[in-house]
Design a protein around this motif. Structure first.
Motif, PDB file in Angstrom:
ATOM      1  N   ARG A  58       0.777  -0.880  -0.430  1.00  0.00           N
ATOM      2  CA  ARG A  58       0.651  -0.027  -0.481  1.00  0.00           C
ATOM      3  C   ARG A  58       0.242   1.355   0.385  1.00  0.00           C
ATOM      4  NH1 ARG A  58      -2.650  -3.596   3.020  1.00  0.00           N
ATOM      5  NH2 ARG A  58      -1.510  -3.411   4.971  1.00  0.00           N
ATOM      6  N   PRO A  59       1.257   1.487  -0.867  1.00  0.00           N
ATOM      7  CA  PRO A  59       2.229   2.295  -1.045  1.00  0.00           C
ATOM      8  C   PRO A  59       2.304   3.845  -0.765  1.00  0.00           C
ATOM      9  CG  PRO A  59       1.621   2.131  -3.144  1.00  0.00           C
ATOM     10  CD  PRO A  59       1.004   0.831  -2.707  1.00  0.00           C
ATOM     11  N   ALA A  60       0.810   4.426  -1.160  1.00  0.00           N
ATOM     12  CA  ALA A  60       0.873   5.535   0.397  1.00  0.00           C
ATOM     13  C   ALA A  60       0.589   5.372   1.795  1.00  0.00           C
ATOM     14  CB  ALA A  60      -1.136   6.109  -0.106  1.00  0.00           C
ATOM     15  N   GLN A  61       1.444   4.383   2.488  1.00  0.00           N
ATOM     16  CA  GLN A  61       1.152   4.264   3.678  1.00  0.00           C
ATOM     17  C   GLN A  61       2.660   4.465   3.616  1.00  0.00           C
ATOM     18  OE1 GLN A  61      -1.169   1.205   4.839  1.00  0.00           O
ATOM     19  NE2 GLN A  61      -3.443   1.895   3.960  1.00  0.00           N
ATOM     20  N   PHE A  62       3.024   4.598   4.857  1.00  0.00           N
ATOM     21  CA  PHE A  62       4.579   5.282   5.641  1.00  0.00           C
ATOM     22  C   PHE A  62       4.548   5.217   7.025  1.00  0.00           C
ATOM     23  CE2 PHE A  62       4.365   7.389   1.121  1.00  0.00           C
ATOM     24  CZ  PHE A  62       5.573   7.384   0.604  1.00  0.00           C
ATOM     25  N   ILE A  63       6.137   4.827   7.389  1.00  0.00           N
ATOM     26  CA  ILE A  63       6.237   5.011   8.831  1.00  0.00           C
ATOM     27  C   ILE A  63       7.160   5.914   8.628  1.00  0.00           C
ATOM     28  CG2 ILE A  63       7.722   3.834  10.702  1.00  0.00           C
ATOM     29  CD1 ILE A  63       5.679   0.990  10.321  1.00  0.00           C
ATOM     30  N   ALA A  64       6.909   6.871   9.481  1.00  0.00           N
ATOM     31  CA  ALA A  64       7.810   7.950   9.597  1.00  0.00           C
ATOM     32  C   ALA A  64       7.937   9.209  10.955  1.00  0.00           C
ATOM     33  CB  ALA A  64       7.876   8.988   8.296  1.00  0.00           C
ATOM     34  N   TYR A  65       9.053   9.374  11.256  1.00  0.00           N
ATOM     35  CA  TYR A  65       9.391  10.428  12.501  1.00  0.00           C
ATOM     36  C   TYR A  65       8.289  11.106  12.327  1.00  0.00           C
ATOM     37  CZ  TYR A  65      11.702  12.329  16.495  1.00  0.00           C
ATOM     38  OH  TYR A  65      11.534  12.628  18.178  1.00  0.00           O
ATOM     39  N   ASN A  66       7.978  11.710  13.994  1.00  0.00           N
ATOM     40  CA  ASN A  66       7.274  13.626  13.187  1.00  0.00           C
ATOM     41  C   ASN A  66       7.760  14.397  14.279  1.00  0.00           C
ATOM     42  OD1 ASN A  66       6.527  13.530  16.360  1.00  0.00           O
ATOM     43  ND2 ASN A  66       4.916  12.581  16.585  1.00  0.00           N
ATOM     44  N   GLY A  67       9.103  14.073  13.874  1.00  0.00           N
ATOM     45  CA  GLY A  67      10.020  15.243  14.944  1.00  0.00           C
ATOM     46  C   GLY A  67       9.811  16.207  15.802  1.00  0.00           C
ATOM     47  N   SER A  68       9.240  15.214  16.936  1.00  0.00           N
ATOM     48  CA  SER A  68       8.674  15.552  18.637  1.00  0.00           C
ATOM     49  C   SER A  68       8.820  15.035  19.252  1.00  0.00           C
ATOM     50  CB  SER A  68       7.936  17.201  17.677  1.00  0.00           C
ATOM     51  OG  SER A  68       6.623  16.582  17.487  1.00  0.00           O
ATOM     52  N   SER A  69       7.936  13.794  19.014  1.00  0.00           N
ATOM     53  CA  SER A  69       7.679  13.101  20.119  1.00  0.00           C
ATOM     54  C   SER A  69       7.933  11.741  19.496  1.00  0.00           C
ATOM     55  CB  SER A  69       6.360  13.438  19.797  1.00  0.00           C
ATOM     56  OG  SER A  69       5.016  12.684  19.461  1.00  0.00           O
ATOM     57  N   ALA A  70       7.080  11.034  18.579  1.00  0.00           N
ATOM     58  CA  ALA A  70       6.912  10.102  18.190  1.00  0.00           C
ATOM     59  C   ALA A  70       7.381   9.048  16.568  1.00  0.00           C
ATOM     60  CB  ALA A  70       5.366   9.610  18.022  1.00  0.00           C
ATOM     61  N   TRP A  71       7.884   7.862  16.060  1.00  0.00           N
ATOM     62  CA  TRP A  71       7.709   7.586  14.783  1.00  0.00           C
ATOM     63  C   TRP A  71       5.723   7.179  14.652  1.00  0.00           C
ATOM     64  CZ3 TRP A  71      10.885   6.522  11.330  1.00  0.00           C
ATOM     65  CH2 TRP A  71      12.301   6.572  12.274  1.00  0.00           C
ATOM     66  N   ASN A  72       5.593   7.484  13.419  1.00  0.00           N
ATOM     67  CA  ASN A  72       3.791   7.401  13.192  1.00  0.00           C
ATOM     68  C   ASN A  72       3.863   6.791  11.715  1.00  0.00           C
ATOM     69  OD1 ASN A  72       4.152  10.337  14.358  1.00  0.00           O
ATOM     70  ND2 ASN A  72       2.356   8.952  14.867  1.00  0.00           N
ATOM     71  N   ALA A  73       2.609   5.800  11.742  1.00  0.00           N
ATOM     72  CA  ALA A  73       2.371   4.998  10.280  1.00  0.00           C
ATOM     73  C   ALA A  73       0.955   5.663   9.900  1.00  0.00           C
ATOM     74  CB  ALA A  73       1.712   3.863  11.051  1.00  0.00           C
ATOM     75  N   GLN A  74       1.612   6.692   8.633  1.00  0.00           N
ATOM     76  CA  GLN A  74       0.803   6.598   8.027  1.00  0.00           C
ATOM     77  C   GLN A  74       0.320   7.415   7.342  1.00  0.00           C
ATOM     78  OE1 GLN A  74       4.248  10.525   9.097  1.00  0.00           O
ATOM     79  NE2 GLN A  74       2.858  11.198  10.605  1.00  0.00           N
ATOM     80  N   SER A  75      -0.694   8.206   6.309  1.00  0.00           N
ATOM     81  CA  SER A  75      -0.453   8.636   4.864  1.00  0.00           C
ATOM     82  C   SER A  75       0.331   9.569   4.305  1.00  0.00           C
ATOM     83  CB  SER A  75      -1.598   9.625   4.574  1.00  0.00           C
ATOM     84  OG  SER A  75      -1.631  10.629   5.103  1.00  0.00           O
ATOM     85  N   GLU A  76       0.471   9.280   2.850  1.00  0.00           N
ATOM     86  CA  GLU A  76       1.365  10.947   2.638  1.00  0.00           C
ATOM     87  C   GLU A  76       1.029  11.311   2.645  1.00  0.00           C
ATOM     88  OE1 GLU A  76       4.428  10.086  -1.378  1.00  0.00           O
ATOM     89  OE2 GLU A  76       2.301   9.721  -1.084  1.00  0.00           O
ATOM     90  N   GLN A  77       0.289  12.104   2.776  1.00  0.00           N
ATOM     91  CA  GLN A  77      -0.840  13.511   3.182  1.00  0.00           C
ATOM     92  C   GLN A  77      -0.281  14.191   3.974  1.00  0.00           C
ATOM     93  OE1 GLN A  77      -2.139  11.340   1.914  1.00  0.00           O
ATOM     94  NE2 GLN A  77      -4.127  12.046   0.515  1.00  0.00           N
ATOM     95  N   SER A  78      -0.016  13.024   5.669  1.00  0.00           N
ATOM     96  CA  SER A  78       0.540  13.813   6.758  1.00  0.00           C
ATOM     97  C   SER A  78       1.934  13.378   7.261  1.00  0.00           C
ATOM     98  CB  SER A  78      -0.319  12.551   7.477  1.00  0.00           C
ATOM     99  OG  SER A  78      -1.976  13.150   7.515  1.00  0.00           O
ATOM    100  N   LEU A  79       2.909  12.728   6.030  1.00  0.00           N
ATOM    101  CA  LEU A  79       3.940  12.281   6.481  1.00  0.00           C
ATOM    102  C   LEU A  79       4.776  13.989   7.088  1.00  0.00           C
ATOM    103  CD1 LEU A  79       5.911  10.174   5.056  1.00  0.00           C
ATOM    104  CD2 LEU A  79       6.499  11.892   3.456  1.00  0.00           C
ATOM    105  N   GLY A  80       5.662  13.348   8.244  1.00  0.00           N
ATOM    106  CA  GLY A  80       5.711  14.041   9.204  1.00  0.00           C
ATOM    107  C   GLY A  80       5.848  14.736  10.279  1.00  0.00           C
TER     108      GLY A  80
END
Length: 457
Positions: free
Chosen positions: A316-338
């Motif tokens: 599901r290539p529109a779905q990511f795991i990325a660091y949010n820059g402050s508090s957590a790693w998130n499993a999120q959509s590409e629109q919410s990346l970071g």
């Protein structure tokens, strides 16, 4: 017992530095000799190396402050306001650090080094908080402090700490040790003879593991856990090899061992580790939208989000795991990346990639609340599990005999060569990348497809 190398015959001295009596030294044959030049003197506590681990405990506390009790690991090489600092081993966004003016504080990473926190130790005299004889105080959230007479910080046994994600073997120059030097990654969920093990980043056939009897060994995968290897650390009491003070030995190939005093095994920050090519998020079922984010993720090569690598779901290539820059790693959509948004989160700011964390993930309920999933974890995955990429590029060579093979290649779906995927050049359709069935990948002509022939291998 009445034994030792030195003695001070002064039972009236409460501590040895208070005595005016001359020390004696033993000669090994039952006799003692006076040593008038030998003194026992008080030195400043800053001379002491900081302990590897400390623990804050002694009496229960309530509210947010309770989350700051427990075991803390020394942050190697990190100094806050001129003094060492410590990170909680289970809640890595929580620290104990000196605020630079009045106290040691148990505080969040955002408040590190400031006069803020949920607990404080009003003692400016100690280089580390375990040396203080004073009690800690807890904040009530209204600007007042409540003293806890039995709440103290003390040195802890390093064996209580979880093993480090990354170790480095350094310091030896002998030819027979060089192939074992370098960076090692701990293999999560895998033990050898009941202890953690580490694999070389540079040479994946090199491991550090316990041999089950008397030593840690740097050894081949074939010898994993056996009393074999190129290097040994004869310290069965060390829970991990970085904790030992014993000198390493190297094998000469003829059954003999030589001491290598320059060889050290040291903890390094997990940011030194290259990000794994693939990770998997699994461990327990989840419901709703969050369930779509479980599974296998591929490293996005060269792409960084908030200073850290990110991963894309392979199915599901529109779905990511990325660091949010402050508090957590998130499993999120590409629109919410970071951003601090997503359907799953890992509240761990300490790791450069999410597979290194010991913490569990949480799922969003869609109403602003999070549900912790104790068995939901992220771990490194075998890259062979990933589907082959649709596009490859051969780049970087300038020699005339390679130029015709350079450029973009498209994977030919539903077609394999010798059981493996293959790619065809977009620019030169008679050029292929394919496996030769025995020992190599080749850039080759269509006529040679799958044979041990080609311009590049």
């Amino acid at each position: 017992l009445k034994r030792g190398w030195l003695q001070l015959l002064d039972s009236g001295a409460a501590t040895p530095d208070m005595s005016k009596i001359t020390w004696d030294s033993a000669d090994g044959n039952g006799k003692w000799s006076k040593r008038p030049g030998l003194k026992c003197v008080v030195v400043d506590n800053t001379e002491l190396p900081p302990p590897k681990a400390i623990i804050l405990d002694g009496e229960p506390v309530s509210g947010t402050a309770a989350n700051y009790l427990g075991l803390f690991r020394l942050e190697e090489g990190r100094v806050v306001n001129g003094r060492p600092c410590y990170r909680h081993v289970e809640r890595p966004a929580q620290f104990i650090a000196y605020n630079g003016s009045s106290a040691w504080n148990a505080q969040s990473e955002q408040s590190l080094g400031q006069s803020r926190g949920w607990l404080q130790l009003l003692d400016t005299s100690t280089n580390t908080p375990d040396l203080s004889r004073l009690s800690w105080e807890t904040a009530d959230g209204q600007g007042k402090w409540d003293r806890k007479p039995n709440l103290k910080c003390r040195e802890a046994d390093p064996a209580m700490m979880p093993p480090s994600a990354a170790l480095m073997l350094v310091g030896a120059t002998e030819a027979n040790t060089e192939e074992c030097l370098g960076l090692y990654r701990r293999i999560k969920c895998h033990t050898v003879n009941g202890r953690p093990c580490w694999r070389s980043v540079r040479r994946p056939d090199r491991w550090i593991a316990y041999n089950g009897e008397n030593a840690w060994n740097a050894q081949s995968e074939a010898s994993l856990g056996l009393k074999r290897g190129w290097l040994q650390l004869l310290d069965s009491g060390a829970a991990t090899p970085d904790m030992s003070k014993i000198t390493w030995d190297s094998a000469d190939g003829n059954g003999k061992w030589s001491k290598r005093p320059g060889l050290k095994c040291v903890v390094v920050d997990n940011t030194e580790l290259p990000p794994p090519k693939a990770i998997i998020l699994d461990g327990e079922p989840v419901s709703g939208t969050a369930a779509n984010y479980l599974g296998l993720f591929r490293l996005e090569e060269g792409r960084v989000v908030n200073g850290r690598p990110c991963y894309r779901h392979v199915e599901r290539p529109a779905q990511f795991i990325a660091y949010n820059g402050s508090s957590a790693w998130n499993a999120q959509s590409e629109q919410s990346l970071g951003q601090s948004r997503g359907w799953l989160q890992l509240l761990d700011t300490s790791t450069n990639t999410p597979d290194l964390s010991r913490l569990s993930w949480e799922t969003a309920d869609g109403q602003g609340k999070w549900d912790r999933k104790p068995n939901l974890k992220c771990r490194e995955a075998d890259p062979a599990m990933m589907p082959p990429s649709a596009a490859l590029m051969l780049v970087g060579a300038t020699e005339a005999n390679t130029e015709e093979c350079l450029g973009l290649y498209r994977r030919i779906k539903c077609h394999t060569v010798n059981g493996r995927p293959c790619w065809r050049s977009v620019r030169r359709p008679d050029r292929w990348i394919a496996y030769n069935g025995e020992n190599a990948w080749n850039a080759q002509s269509e006529a040679s497809l799958g044979l041990k022939r080609g311009w590049l291998q």
